[in-house]
Scaffold this active site. Structure first.
Site, short mmCIF file in Angstrom:
data_model
loop_
_atom_site.label_atom_id
_atom_site.label_comp_id
_atom_site.label_asym_id
_atom_site.label_seq_id
_atom_site.Cartn_x
_atom_site.Cartn_y
_atom_site.Cartn_z
N HIS A 175 0.83 -1.21 0.00
CA HIS A 175 0.00 0.00 0.00
C HIS A 175 0.87 1.26 0.00
O HIS A 175 0.48 2.29 -0.55
CB HIS A 175 -0.92 0.03 1.23
CG HIS A 175 -2.00 -0.98 1.20
ND1 HIS A 175 -1.82 -2.28 1.60
CD2 HIS A 175 -3.30 -0.89 0.81
CE1 HIS A 175 -2.96 -2.96 1.47
NE2 HIS A 175 -3.86 -2.14 0.99
N ASP A 241 -4.74 -5.78 -7.78
CA ASP A 241 -4.94 -5.11 -6.50
C ASP A 241 -5.17 -3.64 -6.82
O ASP A 241 -5.07 -3.21 -7.98
CB ASP A 241 -3.72 -5.33 -5.60
CG ASP A 241 -4.06 -5.28 -4.11
OD1 ASP A 241 -5.12 -4.72 -3.77
OD2 ASP A 241 -3.28 -5.79 -3.30
#
Length: 330
Positions: A175, A241
């Site tokens: 992330h 993702d």
């Protein structure tokens, strides 16, 4: 697959969700107030298109459960792994029941799909996987994920294995960083084993570079997607993702990320938490439409009618599963 900002649709949301390049929506905690609001929101989304948009959520259990108040709190998957160490048969039965609770509750509120299970192996140091993983041993992951998948299917939902080909070994959180896995290809076979063994409706590729294959993250790697399709023989949906994650920045701006992931072979491209760039992508991305990809995504949309929340309360299988989940949470 895009997201929205609030708990109900705006005119801009409707316009974007009706765009022909959009095939789904992912919901987050900010989109949830209570079960009744969620039912109203999913009903409104499903009414926009035919076939309807796929409504998805990250609802794994533990620290990754977007809807909490009004839903059963689910344990992290490592809880099942610890139980497997003591009693594999009991652990698989519990995983099956947990999967049924997870899927049936979401389906009762109009959500079609959860990005679960995590198939990453728990090597220990990862900053993002940790107790989201079932276990370190691939045998345990395969058995528990298969049982969980049976419960999901019983509840009317398909499954999504993540994060292909394995995010558990690297330490950084994709992330916020770009992880690099420097292992030899042979050393990754344990991580890949669950994808060979399990019947999955979807697979989510990782924002990790694997030096043994190429210099792209798996999301942007035609070599990894080709391996998934032609060596593992997976024919379900390949999801990226979230393309707004730092690990996706290796190829440039959002339009470049979308174009590169699609060219690599990903079917559904997640553009989340970046509303300003969604409009630019929809205006400027000109892909060659592939009907096979659309059919794969449509196959994830449930066809059997869901049980209502009221019907669930009288379902003896659901009530027994709730007791098991409660014991896992104790």
């Amino acid at each position: 697959m895009i997201d929205i900002a609030g708990t109900e649709l705006t005119d801009l949301d409707r316009e974007r969700l009706c765009h022909p390049l959009v095939g789904g929506i992912i919901l987050f905690s900010r989109n949830y107030a209570d079960p009744q609001q969620l039912s109203a929101l999913t009903t409104a989304i499903h009414a926009l298109r035919s076939p309807s948009l796929l409504i998805a959520v990250d609802h794994e259990g533990g620290r990754v459960q977007r809807f909490r108040d009004g839903f059963t709190r689910l344990p992290p998957m490592a809880t099942l792994g610890r139980l497997w160490d003591r009693d594999p048969t009991l652990a698989c039965a519990a995983a099956r029941q947990l999967g049924y609770v997870l899927a049936s509750e979401l389906r009762a509120r109009g959500v079609d799909y959860s990005f679960t299970p995590v198939l990453d192996l728990d090597y220990g140091p990862s900053r993002v996987i940790g107790d989201r993983a079932f276990h370190r041993q691939p045998e345990a992951v395969i058995e528990l994920a298969e049982a969980l998948g049976q419960g999901l299917r019983q509840g009317g939902m398909s499954s999504c294995g993540k994060h292909f080909p394995g995010h558990g070994y690297v330490i950084p959180d994709s992330h916020v960083e770009l992880p690099v896995d420097d292992r030899a290809f042979e050393a990754m076979q344990e991580d890949i084993a669950p994808y060979r063994q399990l019947a999955l409706g979807g697979v989510m590729a990782a924002h990790v570079i694997y030096n043994c294959m190429d210099c792209n993250t798996a999301v942007f790697s035609n070599k990894w997607i080709d391996y998934l399709r032609n060596n593992i023989n997976f024919d379900g949906v390949v999801f990226t993702d979230d393309l707004s994650m730092a690990g996706a920045g290796v190829v440039g701006d959002m339009l470049a990320r979308v174009e590169t992931a699609y060219a690599a072979g990903c079917d559904m491209l997640l553009v989340c938490n970046a509303p300003d760039v969604v409009g630019k992508v929809l205006a400027n991305w000109k892909p060659e439409i592939d009907a096979r990809r659309s059919r794969r995504v449509e196959a994830l949309i449930p066809v059997a009618p869901e049980k209502s929340w009221e019907q669930l309360q009288g379902d003896t299988i659901y009530r027994a599963a709730l007791r098991t989940v409660g014991e896992l949470m104790a």
